[in-house]
Design a protein around this motif. Structure first.
Motif, mmCIF file in Angstrom:
data_model
loop_
_atom_site.group_PDB
_atom_site.id
_atom_site.type_symbol
_atom_site.label_atom_id
_atom_site.label_comp_id
_atom_site.label_asym_id
_atom_site.label_seq_id
_atom_site.Cartn_x
_atom_site.Cartn_y
_atom_site.Cartn_z
ATOM 1 N N ALA A 174 0.829 -1.211 0.000
ATOM 2 C CA ALA A 174 0.000 0.000 0.000
ATOM 3 C C ALA A 174 0.865 1.263 0.000
ATOM 4 N N ALA A 219 8.228 4.536 12.369
ATOM 5 C CA ALA A 219 7.436 5.562 13.042
ATOM 6 C C ALA A 219 7.107 5.071 14.444
ATOM 7 N N ILE A 236 -3.171 -3.197 5.384
ATOM 8 C CA ILE A 236 -3.441 -3.891 6.651
ATOM 9 C C ILE A 236 -3.476 -2.910 7.825
ATOM 10 N N ARG A 280 -6.537 -8.625 4.157
ATOM 11 C CA ARG A 280 -6.394 -7.468 3.266
ATOM 12 C C ARG A 280 -5.224 -7.827 2.368
ATOM 13 N N GLY A 335 -2.974 -8.330 -1.366
ATOM 14 C CA GLY A 335 -2.171 -7.382 -2.131
ATOM 15 C C GLY A 335 -2.977 -6.435 -2.997
HETATM 16 C C1 LIG Z 1 3.631 -15.275 2.999
HETATM 17 C C2 LIG Z 1 2.592 -14.364 2.460
HETATM 18 C C3 LIG Z 1 2.081 -14.596 1.189
HETATM 19 C C4 LIG Z 1 1.113 -13.759 0.664
HETATM 20 N N1 LIG Z 1 0.626 -14.026 -0.582
HETATM 21 C C5 LIG Z 1 -0.282 -13.190 -1.130
HETATM 22 C C6 LIG Z 1 -0.773 -13.420 -2.449
HETATM 23 O O1 LIG Z 1 -0.434 -14.403 -3.100
HETATM 24 N N2 LIG Z 1 -1.645 -12.536 -2.956
HETATM 25 C C7 LIG Z 1 -2.035 -11.440 -2.260
HETATM 26 O O2 LIG Z 1 -2.827 -10.651 -2.779
HETATM 27 N N3 LIG Z 1 -1.601 -11.195 -1.011
HETATM 28 C C8 LIG Z 1 -0.738 -12.048 -0.434
HETATM 29 N N4 LIG Z 1 -0.279 -11.812 0.826
HETATM 30 C C9 LIG Z 1 -0.762 -10.631 1.539
HETATM 31 C C10 LIG Z 1 0.004 -9.385 1.131
HETATM 32 O O3 LIG Z 1 1.373 -9.575 1.311
HETATM 33 C C11 LIG Z 1 -0.496 -8.238 1.980
HETATM 34 O O4 LIG Z 1 -1.843 -8.072 1.701
HETATM 35 C C12 LIG Z 1 0.186 -6.933 1.664
HETATM 36 O O5 LIG Z 1 1.560 -7.023 1.819
HETATM 37 C C13 LIG Z 1 -0.383 -5.838 2.572
HETATM 38 O O6 LIG Z 1 0.165 -4.615 2.215
HETATM 39 P P1 LIG Z 1 0.502 -3.506 3.288
HETATM 40 O O7 LIG Z 1 1.112 -2.382 2.516
HETATM 41 O O8 LIG Z 1 -0.682 -3.234 4.101
HETATM 42 O O9 LIG Z 1 1.577 -4.143 4.264
HETATM 43 P P2 LIG Z 1 3.075 -4.568 3.940
HETATM 44 O O10 LIG Z 1 3.224 -4.922 2.501
HETATM 45 O O11 LIG Z 1 3.457 -5.566 4.955
HETATM 46 O O12 LIG Z 1 3.903 -3.226 4.171
HETATM 47 C C14 LIG Z 1 4.066 -2.631 5.430
HETATM 48 C C15 LIG Z 1 5.246 -1.693 5.372
HETATM 49 O O13 LIG Z 1 5.300 -0.923 6.564
HETATM 50 C C16 LIG Z 1 6.614 -0.952 7.075
HETATM 51 N N5 LIG Z 1 6.549 -0.683 8.524
HETATM 52 C C17 LIG Z 1 6.342 -1.548 9.531
HETATM 53 N N6 LIG Z 1 6.355 -0.893 10.722
HETATM 54 C C18 LIG Z 1 6.562 0.404 10.441
HETATM 55 C C19 LIG Z 1 6.693 1.584 11.224
HETATM 56 N N7 LIG Z 1 6.598 1.545 12.553
HETATM 57 N N8 LIG Z 1 6.917 2.762 10.588
HETATM 58 C C20 LIG Z 1 7.017 2.828 9.237
HETATM 59 N N9 LIG Z 1 6.913 1.744 8.448
HETATM 60 C C21 LIG Z 1 6.685 0.552 9.033
HETATM 61 C C22 LIG Z 1 7.123 -2.329 6.694
HETATM 62 O O14 LIG Z 1 8.532 -2.394 6.750
HETATM 63 C C23 LIG Z 1 6.582 -2.414 5.271
HETATM 64 O O15 LIG Z 1 7.417 -1.702 4.388
HETATM 65 C C24 LIG Z 1 0.653 -12.665 1.411
HETATM 66 C C25 LIG Z 1 1.155 -12.428 2.697
HETATM 67 C C26 LIG Z 1 2.105 -13.280 3.231
HETATM 68 C C27 LIG Z 1 2.635 -13.029 4.614
#
Ligand SMILES: Cc1cc2nc3c(=O)[nH]c(=O)nc-3n(C[C@H](O)[C@H](O)[C@H](O)COP(=O)(O)OP(=O)(O)OC[C@H]3O[C@@H](n4cnc5c(N)ncnc54)[C@H](O)[C@@H]3O)c2cc1C
Lengths: 63, 488
Positions: B12, B78, B351, B377, B379
Motif C-alpha cells: 500500500a 514511526a 493492513i 487485506r 495485495g
Molecule cells: C507469505 C505471504 C504470502 C502472501 N501471498 C499473497 C498473495 O499471493 N496474494 C495477495 O494478494 N496477497 C498475499 N499476501 C498478503 C500481502 O502480502 C499483503 O496483503 C500486503 O503485503 C499488505 O500490504 P501492506 O502495505 O498493508 O503491508 P506490507 O506490505 O506488509 O507493508 C508494510 C510496510 O510498513 C513498514 N513498517 C512496519 N512498521 C513500520 C513503522 N513503525 N513505521 C514505518 N513503516 C513501518 C514495513 O517495513 C513495510 O514496508 C501474502 C502475505 C504473506 C505473509
C-alpha cells in the motif's frame, strides 16, 4: 493365496482415500479433469480467460 | 508547498509513494518512512520458502528507486503521531527512529500536512506461547512472512527431505498459529508448494501432511468462504478446498486455536471445546496480525492513542465500528475513503486500517475462546487503497474539501493465485477471483457474491498467471518504463 487386484486408470488417482475419512466425503478430480489441468492448448485458452476475468475485476473495483 | 508523509513502503505505502512522487513530487515534498531498506514482493516468499527463489529475486533496494523520483526516503520506523503538533511546534508531526542510513537509533520529528499510515501488520508471534516472543519467530516453527524467514524455512525443509531420503518419516503441520489469525491463503499456498516439492524430490510417500487452521470450514479464507460456478453447480469453496487436500492425501484440522507450541508438538483447542495435540517435525504457522503499535499524542502531550487507533493497534478510519453482532453487519460498515474521523489529514491503507469487524462469522469454543479468522487485506486491495488515498490527497491539496476517491472492500474484488512449483509445465495453481470481498447478501442473495465475478479454477494457466504477476509487480514497484500501465 490372495489374488493381486489390478487398479484401473480411473481409480489410480483416488486409491489413497480411506473410507469414512474426511477425504472420502469430498470430490476428487477424475483423470480427464487432471489431464485438462495440464493440457497446454486448453490451458493457453484458460490463461487468456483468467486474464480477462482479472482485468474485468480490476476495472469493476476502481472508483 | 505541502508535505506528504507516507509510513510504510510495502504494497500500500509504496503504491501511494510512487503515485505521490509522480503527481506531486515537483511542487510538493513526498517523504517515505520505512524501517526496511528493501522492498519485498511478499507473495513470492512462498517460493523462497521451498528453495525455488532467492531473496534477491523477491526483494530490491528502495533507496535507488526513490532516488529516481522526487521522494525522500527515510529508513526509519514511526513511533508516534502528534496530529495537533506539540506545545513547542504547531505543525503535526510523526516521531521516527532511524534503523539505517548511518543514523540508527536517532529519533527525528517529521512534520506533515498529509499523513498516510501504511505500516502493515505487526507479526504477533508472541500471542501464542512458544510461537515466538513479540515480533520474533520462536525456535520450534518456521515462517514465510518475511524473505529471511522464508530462507530459514527452506533450509529446515531441506533437512526434512534429507531425513526422508534416509528412510525417516516426517510430519508436516502448516496453517495458522492462533484462533484470531488471518492470511490463511499464504499458508494454503505454502502447504501445496511443500507437497509439490516432496513429490518432485520423490519423498512424498514418507510425509504425513496436516493443515491446521482457525477457519470453521476449509476454504473459509477469512472471507466466510465463497461460491463459484463449477461443473454445472454453484459450488462452495469448502468443496473446492477439501477436494484439493483430498486429491493430495493431506489431512485437515479446522476450527482450531493453537494455544501452545513446544518442540515437535502443538496444543490446540477446537470449536467444540476439545483440547488436543498434534506432533510435527516441520511446522509453519502464520502468527496473528496486529497494528505496529504506534502511539498518538495531543498538543499538550496527553496520550490519544485510543482516539486514533483501535485496541488492536490498527488505525481507525471511516468505518462503522459499532456493529457487535454478525446479524447486524452490513457492507456499508466498511470504510470508503480510509480517512481518520478524528484528523482529516490522516489516512490509512492496506493492513494498517482497522476493519469494522471480521468477514467470517465470529465463533467461540464452549470455553469462550474466540476462534474466528480476522479479515484478510491482500495485495490487490492494499495497492488499490494506497492509490485511492493518494488520489484523494492530491485533489485535497488542489482544493477539494473532502476525499475524492474511495476504495471499499465491499465494492471491490480480489484476485488470488495459489501456485505450487515453479516449472512452466510442471507447476500447478488455483486461481480465484472474488467480487465483492465483503459479501452483500441483499444484492447477491444466497452466496453474498456476484456469481459471475467469483471464480475458481485449477491448472497450469493459473500458474502462468502467478509468474506473470511476480514479474509485472516487481517491474511496477521498481518504477520501470510503463509502470503506470500495470494495474494495481
Ligand atoms: C507469505 C505471504 C504470502 C502472501 N501471498 C499473497 C498473495 O499471493 N496474494 C495477495 O494478494 N496477497 C498475499 N499476501 C498478503 C500481502 O502480502 C499483503 O496483503 C500486503 O503485503 C499488505 O500490504 P501492506 O502495505 O498493508 O503491508 P506490507 O506490505 O506488509 O507493508 C508494510 C510496510 O510498513 C513498514 N513498517 C512496519 N512498521 C513500520 C513503522 N513503525 N513505521 C514505518 N513503516 C513501518 C514495513 O517495513 C513495510 O514496508 C501474502 C502475505 C504473506 C505473509
Amino acid at each position: 493365496m490372495s489374488e493381486e487386484v489390478k487398479v484401473d486408470k480411473e481409480h489410480s488417482h483416488v486409491q489413497h482415500v480411506e473410507p469414512y475419512t474426511p477425504q472420502f466425503g469430498t470430490m476428487i478430480p477424475s483423470s480427464g479433469q487432471k489431464f485438462m489441468r495440464t493440457c497446454v492448448i486448453w490451458q493457453i485458452i484458460r490463461f487468456i480467460a483468467i486474464n480477462i476475468k482479472m482485468t474485468t475485476l480490476i476495472l469493476k473495483s476502481h472508483h | 508547498m505541502a508535505k506528504i508523509v507516507i509510513l510504510g513502503a510495502g504494497v500500500a505505502g509504496h503504491t501511494a509513494a510512487s503515485f505521490a512522487a509522480k503527481w506531486l513530487g515537483n511542487e510538493h515534498e513526498v517523504i517515505v518512512v520505512s524501517p526496511n531498506s528493501k522492498w519485498n514482493w511478499i507473495p513470492s516468499n512462498i517460493w523462497v520458502g521451498v528453495g525455488e527463489m532467492s531473496k534477491e529475486e523477491v526483494t530490491f533496494d528502495l533507496a535507488p528507486v526513490y532516488a529516481k523520483t522526487k521522494a525522500n526516503f527515510k529508513q526509519a520506523k514511526a513511533l508516534s503521531i502528534n496530529p495537533e503538533g506539540s506545545e513547542s511546534n504547531n505543525s503535526p508531526f510523526v516521531t521516527v527512529e532511524y534503523t539505517g542510513q548511518g543514523k540508527e537509533g536517532t529519533t527525528e520529528d517529521v512534520a506533515y500536512d498529509y499523513l498516510i499510515n501504511a505500516t502493515g501488520p505487526k507479526l504477533n508471534f508472541g500471542a501464542t506461547p512458544g510461537l515466538g516472543e513479540g515480533t520474533n519467530l520462536g525456535e520450534h516453527t518456521v515462517s514465510v512472512c518475511t524473505a529471511d524467514h522464508a530462507i530459514h524455512a527452506s533450509h529446515e525443509l531441506d533437512k526434512c527431505i534429507e531425513k526422508m531420503k534416509a528412510g525417516e518419516r516426517q510430519k508436516f503441520l502448516i496453517g495458522t498459529g492462533h484462533g484470531m489469525c488471518t492470511c490463511q491463503g499464504a499458508a494454503f499456498e505454502y502447504i501445496f508448494n511443500i507437497e509439490h516439492k516432496l513429490q518432485e524430490r520423490g519423498v512424498r510417500d514418507m510425509a504425513d501432511m496436516t493443515w491446521i487452521s482457525n477457519e470453521s470450514f476449509l476454504g473459509d479464507f477469512g472471507m466466510g468462504g465463497l461460491h463459484f460456478k463449477m461443473g454445472g453447480f454453484v459450488t462452495s469453496s469448502k468443496v473446492f478446498a477439501e477436494s484439493l487436500y483430498a486429491e493430495r492425501g493431506m489431512d485437515w484440522i479446522i476450527g482450531a486455536h493453537v494455544n501452545k507450541v513446544e518442540s515437535g508438538m502443538v496444543t490446540y483447542e477446537t470449536l467444540d471445546g476439545a483440547i488436543d495435540t498434534q506432533d510435527f517435525d516441520f511446522a509453519m504457522l502464520i502468527p496473528p496480525f496486529a497494528g505496529v503499535g504506534m502511539k498518538a499524542y495531543s498538543k499538550d502531550g496527553s496520550d490519544i492513542t485510543d482516539t486514533v487507533f483501535a485496541p488492536n493497534g490498527m488505525m481507525k478510519v471511516d468505518a462503522d465500528y459499532s456493529k457487535a453482532t454478525y446479524a447486524d453487519w452490513e457492507p456499508s460498515d466498511w470504510p470508503k475513503t480510509l480517512q481518520s474521523p478524528a484528523y482529516k489529514n490522516i489516512f490509512a491503507a492496506g493492513i494498517a486500517f482497522a476493519p469494522p469487524h471480521p468477514i467470517s462469522k465470529p465463533m467461540k469454543s464452549p470455553n469462550g475462546t474466540p476462534i474466528t479468522p480476522t479479515p484478510p487485506r491482500t495485495g490487490m486491495p492494499s495497492a488499490m487503497m494506497g492509490k485511492a488515498v493518494i488520489s484523494s490527497i492530491r485533489d485535497m491539496i488542489n482544493g477539494a474539501p473532502e476525499p475524492t476517491h474511495t476504495s471499499c472492500m465491499a465494492e471491490m474484488g480480489a484476485a488470488c493465485v495459489a501456485s505450487a512449483g515453479k516449472g512452466m509445465l510442471s507447476g500447478t495453481a488455483a486461481a480465484m477471483t472474488v467480487f465483492p470481498i465483503v459479501p452483500d447478501f441483499k444484492k447477491y442473495p444466497g452466496t453474498g457474491r456476484d456469481i459471475n465475478g467469483t471464480t475458481g479454477e485449477i491448472g497450469l494457466a493459473a500458474h502462468w498467471v502467478k509468474h506473470l504477476l511476480h514479474h509485472a509487480f516487481i517491474w511496477k514497484a521498481k518504477l520501470k518504463p510503463g509502470w503506470t500501465l500495470i494495474p494495481e
